[in-house]
Write a protein that holds these residues in place. Sequence first.
Motif, PDB file in Angstrom:
ATOM      1  N   SER A   7       0.776  -0.969  -0.177  1.00 49.07           N
ATOM      2  CA  SER A   7      -0.090   0.272   0.165  1.00 49.07           C
ATOM      3  C   SER A   7       1.139   1.103  -0.100  1.00 49.07           C
ATOM      4  O   SER A   7       0.297   2.444  -0.650  1.00 49.07           O
ATOM      5  CB  SER A   7      -1.070   0.168   1.264  1.00 49.07           C
ATOM      6  OG  SER A   7      -0.521   0.138   2.274  1.00 49.07           O
ATOM      7  N   ILE A   8       2.532   1.147   1.136  1.00 43.22           N
ATOM      8  CA  ILE A   8       2.816   2.546   0.703  1.00 43.22           C
ATOM      9  C   ILE A   8       4.097   2.670  -0.767  1.00 43.22           C
ATOM     10  O   ILE A   8       3.645   3.842  -1.476  1.00 43.22           O
ATOM     11  CB  ILE A   8       3.588   2.206   1.867  1.00 43.22           C
ATOM     12  CG1 ILE A   8       3.104   2.330   3.347  1.00 43.22           C
ATOM     13  CG2 ILE A   8       5.223   3.202   1.879  1.00 43.22           C
ATOM     14  CD1 ILE A   8       4.221   2.051   4.112  1.00 43.22           C
ATOM     15  N   GLN A   9       4.036   2.024  -1.312  1.00 43.01           N
ATOM     16  CA  GLN A   9       4.311   1.835  -2.329  1.00 43.01           C
ATOM     17  C   GLN A   9       3.910   2.303  -3.746  1.00 43.01           C
ATOM     18  O   GLN A   9       4.083   3.147  -4.106  1.00 43.01           O
ATOM     19  CB  GLN A   9       4.865  -0.017  -3.427  1.00 43.01           C
ATOM     20  CG  GLN A   9       6.704  -0.675  -2.173  1.00 43.01           C
ATOM     21  CD  GLN A   9       6.274  -1.812  -2.527  1.00 43.01           C
ATOM     22  OE1 GLN A   9       5.800  -3.078  -3.042  1.00 43.01           O
ATOM     23  NE2 GLN A   9       7.456  -2.199  -2.764  1.00 43.01           N
ATOM     24  N   ASN A  10       2.617   1.463  -3.388  1.00 40.39           N
ATOM     25  CA  ASN A  10       1.566   2.329  -4.846  1.00 40.39           C
ATOM     26  C   ASN A  10       0.706   3.717  -4.073  1.00 40.39           C
ATOM     27  O   ASN A  10       0.775   4.719  -5.471  1.00 40.39           O
ATOM     28  CB  ASN A  10       0.170   1.284  -4.153  1.00 40.39           C
ATOM     29  CG  ASN A  10       0.240  -0.095  -4.781  1.00 40.39           C
ATOM     30  OD1 ASN A  10       0.502  -0.376  -5.868  1.00 40.39           O
ATOM     31  ND2 ASN A  10      -0.920  -0.910  -4.489  1.00 40.39           N
ATOM     32  N   GLU A  11       1.331   4.303  -2.532  1.00 39.55           N
ATOM     33  CA  GLU A  11       1.257   5.423  -2.652  1.00 39.55           C
ATOM     34  C   GLU A  11       2.627   6.331  -3.097  1.00 39.55           C
ATOM     35  O   GLU A  11       1.753   7.819  -3.772  1.00 39.55           O
ATOM     36  CB  GLU A  11       0.977   5.619  -1.077  1.00 39.55           C
ATOM     37  CG  GLU A  11       0.935   6.809  -0.203  1.00 39.55           C
ATOM     38  CD  GLU A  11      -0.192   7.123   0.543  1.00 39.55           C
ATOM     39  OE1 GLU A  11      -0.028   7.991   1.379  1.00 39.55           O
ATOM     40  OE2 GLU A  11       0.113   6.739   1.855  1.00 39.55           O
ATOM     41  N   VAL A  12       3.193   5.970  -3.003  1.00 37.40           N
ATOM     42  CA  VAL A  12       4.514   6.722  -3.244  1.00 37.40           C
ATOM     43  C   VAL A  12       4.551   6.665  -5.011  1.00 37.40           C
ATOM     44  O   VAL A  12       4.979   7.516  -5.675  1.00 37.40           O
ATOM     45  CB  VAL A  12       5.745   6.291  -3.003  1.00 37.40           C
ATOM     46  CG1 VAL A  12       6.980   6.508  -3.450  1.00 37.40           C
ATOM     47  CG2 VAL A  12       5.535   6.303  -0.993  1.00 37.40           C
ATOM     48  N   GLU A  13       3.948   5.371  -5.916  1.00 36.75           N
ATOM     49  CA  GLU A  13       4.697   5.849  -6.875  1.00 36.75           C
ATOM     50  C   GLU A  13       3.368   6.654  -7.533  1.00 36.75           C
ATOM     51  O   GLU A  13       3.499   6.973  -9.101  1.00 36.75           O
ATOM     52  CB  GLU A  13       4.273   4.352  -7.520  1.00 36.75           C
ATOM     53  CG  GLU A  13       5.160   2.951  -7.608  1.00 36.75           C
ATOM     54  CD  GLU A  13       4.822   1.775  -7.921  1.00 36.75           C
ATOM     55  OE1 GLU A  13       3.769   0.931  -7.742  1.00 36.75           O
ATOM     56  OE2 GLU A  13       5.594   0.653  -7.365  1.00 36.75           O
ATOM     57  N   THR A  14       2.239   6.408  -6.839  1.00 31.43           N
ATOM     58  CA  THR A  14       0.837   7.297  -7.442  1.00 31.43           C
ATOM     59  C   THR A  14       1.454   8.967  -7.100  1.00 31.43           C
ATOM     60  O   THR A  14       1.555   9.346  -8.602  1.00 31.43           O
ATOM     61  CB  THR A  14      -0.264   7.247  -6.788  1.00 31.43           C
ATOM     62  OG1 THR A  14      -0.884   5.425  -6.951  1.00 31.43           O
ATOM     63  CG2 THR A  14      -1.550   8.013  -7.188  1.00 31.43           C
ATOM     64  N   ALA A  30       5.429  12.937  11.375  1.00 28.19           N
ATOM     65  CA  ALA A  30       6.970  13.884  10.517  1.00 28.19           C
ATOM     66  C   ALA A  30       5.775  13.807   9.459  1.00 28.19           C
ATOM     67  O   ALA A  30       5.064  12.949   9.137  1.00 28.19           O
ATOM     68  CB  ALA A  30       7.756  12.868  10.296  1.00 28.19           C
ATOM     69  N   TYR A  31       6.060  14.610   8.201  1.00 29.53           N
ATOM     70  CA  TYR A  31       5.809  14.606   6.878  1.00 29.53           C
ATOM     71  C   TYR A  31       6.897  14.369   5.489  1.00 29.53           C
ATOM     72  O   TYR A  31       7.351  15.427   5.790  1.00 29.53           O
ATOM     73  CB  TYR A  31       4.595  15.650   6.717  1.00 29.53           C
ATOM     74  CG  TYR A  31       3.661  15.582   7.495  1.00 29.53           C
ATOM     75  CD1 TYR A  31       2.435  15.456   6.524  1.00 29.53           C
ATOM     76  CD2 TYR A  31       3.466  16.178   8.599  1.00 29.53           C
ATOM     77  CE1 TYR A  31       1.316  15.342   7.444  1.00 29.53           C
ATOM     78  CE2 TYR A  31       2.252  16.580  10.085  1.00 29.53           C
ATOM     79  CZ  TYR A  31       0.846  15.207   8.901  1.00 29.53           C
ATOM     80  OH  TYR A  31       0.267  15.894   9.955  1.00 29.53           O
ATOM     81  N   LEU A  32       6.924  13.409   5.404  1.00 35.18           N
ATOM     82  CA  LEU A  32       7.971  13.460   4.448  1.00 35.18           C
ATOM     83  C   LEU A  32       7.849  13.982   3.201  1.00 35.18           C
ATOM     84  O   LEU A  32       6.337  13.683   2.370  1.00 35.18           O
ATOM     85  CB  LEU A  32       8.578  12.047   3.818  1.00 35.18           C
ATOM     86  CG  LEU A  32       8.278  10.759   5.622  1.00 35.18           C
ATOM     87  CD1 LEU A  32       9.433   9.709   5.234  1.00 35.18           C
ATOM     88  CD2 LEU A  32      10.241  11.960   5.928  1.00 35.18           C
ATOM     89  N   LEU A  33       8.278  15.017   1.746  1.00 34.39           N
ATOM     90  CA  LEU A  33       8.279  15.040   0.719  1.00 34.39           C
ATOM     91  C   LEU A  33       8.849  13.951  -0.292  1.00 34.39           C
ATOM     92  O   LEU A  33       9.835  13.835  -0.307  1.00 34.39           O
ATOM     93  CB  LEU A  33       9.171  16.157   0.577  1.00 34.39           C
ATOM     94  CG  LEU A  33       8.541  17.045  -0.683  1.00 34.39           C
ATOM     95  CD1 LEU A  33       7.031  17.656  -1.262  1.00 34.39           C
ATOM     96  CD2 LEU A  33       9.443  18.768  -0.584  1.00 34.39           C
ATOM     97  N   ILE A  34       7.596  13.758  -0.702  1.00 36.81           N
ATOM     98  CA  ILE A  34       8.108  12.485  -2.472  1.00 36.81           C
ATOM     99  C   ILE A  34       7.972  13.291  -2.758  1.00 36.81           C
ATOM    100  O   ILE A  34       7.102  14.323  -3.704  1.00 36.81           O
ATOM    101  CB  ILE A  34       6.314  11.980  -2.202  1.00 36.81           C
ATOM    102  CG1 ILE A  34       6.824  11.026  -0.811  1.00 36.81           C
ATOM    103  CG2 ILE A  34       7.528  10.298  -3.460  1.00 36.81           C
ATOM    104  CD1 ILE A  34       7.771   9.867   0.082  1.00 36.81           C
ATOM    105  N   VAL A  61       4.887  10.318  -7.128  1.00 38.17           N
ATOM    106  CA  VAL A  61       5.869  10.312  -8.484  1.00 38.17           C
ATOM    107  C   VAL A  61       5.228  10.510  -9.568  1.00 38.17           C
ATOM    108  O   VAL A  61       5.227  11.364 -10.356  1.00 38.17           O
ATOM    109  CB  VAL A  61       6.897   9.436  -7.695  1.00 38.17           C
ATOM    110  CG1 VAL A  61       8.041   9.904  -8.680  1.00 38.17           C
ATOM    111  CG2 VAL A  61       7.569   9.172  -6.312  1.00 38.17           C
ATOM    112  N   GLU A  62       3.852   9.560  -9.960  1.00 42.83           N
ATOM    113  CA  GLU A  62       4.037   9.605 -11.650  1.00 42.83           C
ATOM    114  C   GLU A  62       2.665  11.258 -11.663  1.00 42.83           C
ATOM    115  O   GLU A  62       2.816  11.096 -12.633  1.00 42.83           O
ATOM    116  CB  GLU A  62       3.232   8.574 -11.302  1.00 42.83           C
ATOM    117  CG  GLU A  62       4.165   7.333 -11.693  1.00 42.83           C
ATOM    118  CD  GLU A  62       3.274   6.450 -11.894  1.00 42.83           C
ATOM    119  OE1 GLU A  62       1.846   5.879 -11.755  1.00 42.83           O
ATOM    120  OE2 GLU A  62       3.675   4.741 -12.140  1.00 42.83           O
ATOM    121  N   SER A  63       2.150  11.567  -9.967  1.00 42.50           N
ATOM    122  CA  SER A  63       2.003  12.785 -10.621  1.00 42.50           C
ATOM    123  C   SER A  63       2.206  13.929 -10.525  1.00 42.50           C
ATOM    124  O   SER A  63       2.212  15.365 -11.855  1.00 42.50           O
ATOM    125  CB  SER A  63       0.617  12.945  -9.191  1.00 42.50           C
ATOM    126  OG  SER A  63       1.856  13.107  -8.752  1.00 42.50           O
ATOM    127  N   GLY A  64       3.524  14.122 -10.394  1.00 44.06           N
ATOM    128  CA  GLY A  64       4.368  15.353 -10.944  1.00 44.06           C
ATOM    129  C   GLY A  64       4.430  16.235 -10.139  1.00 44.06           C
ATOM    130  O   GLY A  64       5.226  17.668  -9.968  1.00 44.06           O
TER     131      GLY A  64
END
Length: 88
Positions: free
Chosen positions: A22-29, A51-55, A31-34
Amino acid sequence: MNRVDIVYGGGQYSLAGRSVESIQNEVETAVESGKPYWLRVNSGGGRFEDAYLLIVPGVPFAILNFKPNTNGTDIDLEVDGAFNQDVL
């Protein structure tokens, strides 16, 4: 409860109640959004501290699947024989 650890820019964070997938999907989405995306994680060692991480592309990001031993407290570093003591 399951826990996933995240290493981001050299710091360690965690997410509880989530799967690696689920985390992989969230991060991939994200990054793909730009567009910049903030992932909410826990930075506290014994208590919850948001904490909030800027992807964004170019920032080191790793997802570690935390697996406790049968006693529920320790991490099994011998997963699939991948742990190499000489590297530490």
